[in-house]
Design a protein around this motif. Sequence first.
Motif, mmCIF file in Angstrom:
data_model
loop_
_atom_site.group_PDB
_atom_site.id
_atom_site.type_symbol
_atom_site.label_atom_id
_atom_site.label_comp_id
_atom_site.label_asym_id
_atom_site.label_seq_id
_atom_site.Cartn_x
_atom_site.Cartn_y
_atom_site.Cartn_z
ATOM 1 N N VAL A 84 -6.014 -6.241 -4.691
ATOM 2 C CA VAL A 84 -5.849 -5.089 -5.484
ATOM 3 C C VAL A 84 -5.013 -5.297 -6.445
ATOM 4 O O VAL A 84 -4.032 -5.903 -6.105
ATOM 5 C CB VAL A 84 -5.361 -4.165 -4.523
ATOM 6 N N PRO B 267 -7.643 8.671 -4.143
ATOM 7 C CA PRO B 267 -7.489 7.552 -3.497
ATOM 8 C C PRO B 267 -8.458 7.025 -2.422
ATOM 9 O O PRO B 267 -8.900 5.816 -2.449
ATOM 10 C CB PRO B 267 -6.034 7.574 -3.005
ATOM 11 N N LEU C 13 -10.119 -0.864 -1.953
ATOM 12 C CA LEU C 13 -9.057 -1.448 -0.733
ATOM 13 C C LEU C 13 -9.540 -2.819 -0.445
ATOM 14 O O LEU C 13 -10.753 -2.948 -0.235
ATOM 15 C CB LEU C 13 -8.930 -0.373 0.163
ATOM 16 N N LYS D 14 0.817 -1.254 -0.015
ATOM 17 C CA LYS D 14 -0.028 0.008 -0.265
ATOM 18 C C LYS D 14 0.773 1.261 0.031
ATOM 19 O O LYS D 14 1.747 1.342 0.796
ATOM 20 C CB LYS D 14 -0.862 -0.158 1.127
ATOM 21 N N GLN E 168 -10.378 4.358 -4.945
ATOM 22 C CA GLN E 168 -9.437 3.452 -5.011
ATOM 23 C C GLN E 168 -10.091 2.071 -4.270
ATOM 24 O O GLN E 168 -10.434 2.349 -3.345
ATOM 25 C CB GLN E 168 -7.967 3.768 -4.350
ATOM 26 N N GLY F 256 -8.780 -0.194 -9.490
ATOM 27 C CA GLY F 256 -7.780 -1.124 -8.887
ATOM 28 C C GLY F 256 -8.025 -2.574 -9.203
ATOM 29 O O GLY F 256 -7.391 -3.529 -8.507
ATOM 30 N N TYR G 237 -2.578 0.356 -7.708
ATOM 31 C CA TYR G 237 -2.960 1.425 -6.715
ATOM 32 C C TYR G 237 -2.548 2.705 -7.752
ATOM 33 O O TYR G 237 -1.741 2.944 -8.284
ATOM 34 C CB TYR G 237 -1.882 1.630 -5.489
#
Length: 319
Positions: free
Chosen positions: A258, A286, A249, A21, A247, A220, A261
Amino acid sequence: MESVALSCRPEIGKKVEHIRKPDWLKIKLNTNENYTDLKKLMREKNLHTVCEEARCPNIHECWGERRTATFMILGAVCTRACRFCAVKTGLPNELDLAEPERVADSVALMNLKHVVVTAVARDDLKDGGSEVFAETIRAIRRKNPFTTIEVLPSDMGGDYDNLQRLMDAKPDILNHNIETVRRLTPRVRARAKYDRSLELLLRAKEMYPEIPTKSSLMLGLGETMEEIIETMDDLRAHHVDIMTIGQYLQPTKKHLKVQKYYTPQEFGELREIAMTKGFSHCEAGPLVRSSYHADEQVNAAAKEKQRIGDELLKSAVKS
């Protein structure tokens, strides 16, 4: 833009190594008095929030700094098992018909200017939960006449009588998430259909043209730039006014991994593209989620609502 976003992405379903991440997804924890007060209020009123149930990364900002929350009605157990969502799946409990009043009381206690009401999918109910949705809107209006209301329902199985019941309660914004691109929908969204979501958004606009519609896309999962653009075009072709892009997650190891990113720069570029497509507002980043900064988005929606209302009035005068 395309040279950045068209980087190689593995197909969904294929083995993907764990991706670290990035720093821009680090979350600031804020367990101040606002946060603890809201948490206590939700437990006292026996209410659920998507902030908690879906493990939203923005809960500390929204609860601790902005004092906003997204209420989740119709219980905490969903009849669907989408592979991106952390909400519990199973057989839901009986409906709590007192829930709308408790939500309205909480909105008053929180002194909210804008409230978002979402729900688990209730495929077990003939009306898809639309009557409880409508009564929640009416209860909030009675006790909080100056609060704007955004609703985020499921597709209700494509039953547009149920949608009509909800829309007749006249929310200020109708939000329904497309979630992902067409190709990935069967893999990502349980029981949902890409075209059915588009149809629901269009039907809502046809029922009440002055009520802004909104949808969200998470990135993603292996989508391409062409597919992102296609989704924007599909939403605009179905007269969607507001778009949010965030994004994906992975909430637990059991959920989809994922595969990419996106950088803040890429999200900024996607926002610019969305605005050129004709959306009245686009929130992209994000950590953006469907109801992220919804209190700010409502201002753009109000202007769009006024514009559409003026156009309808002019048309009526001419005819």
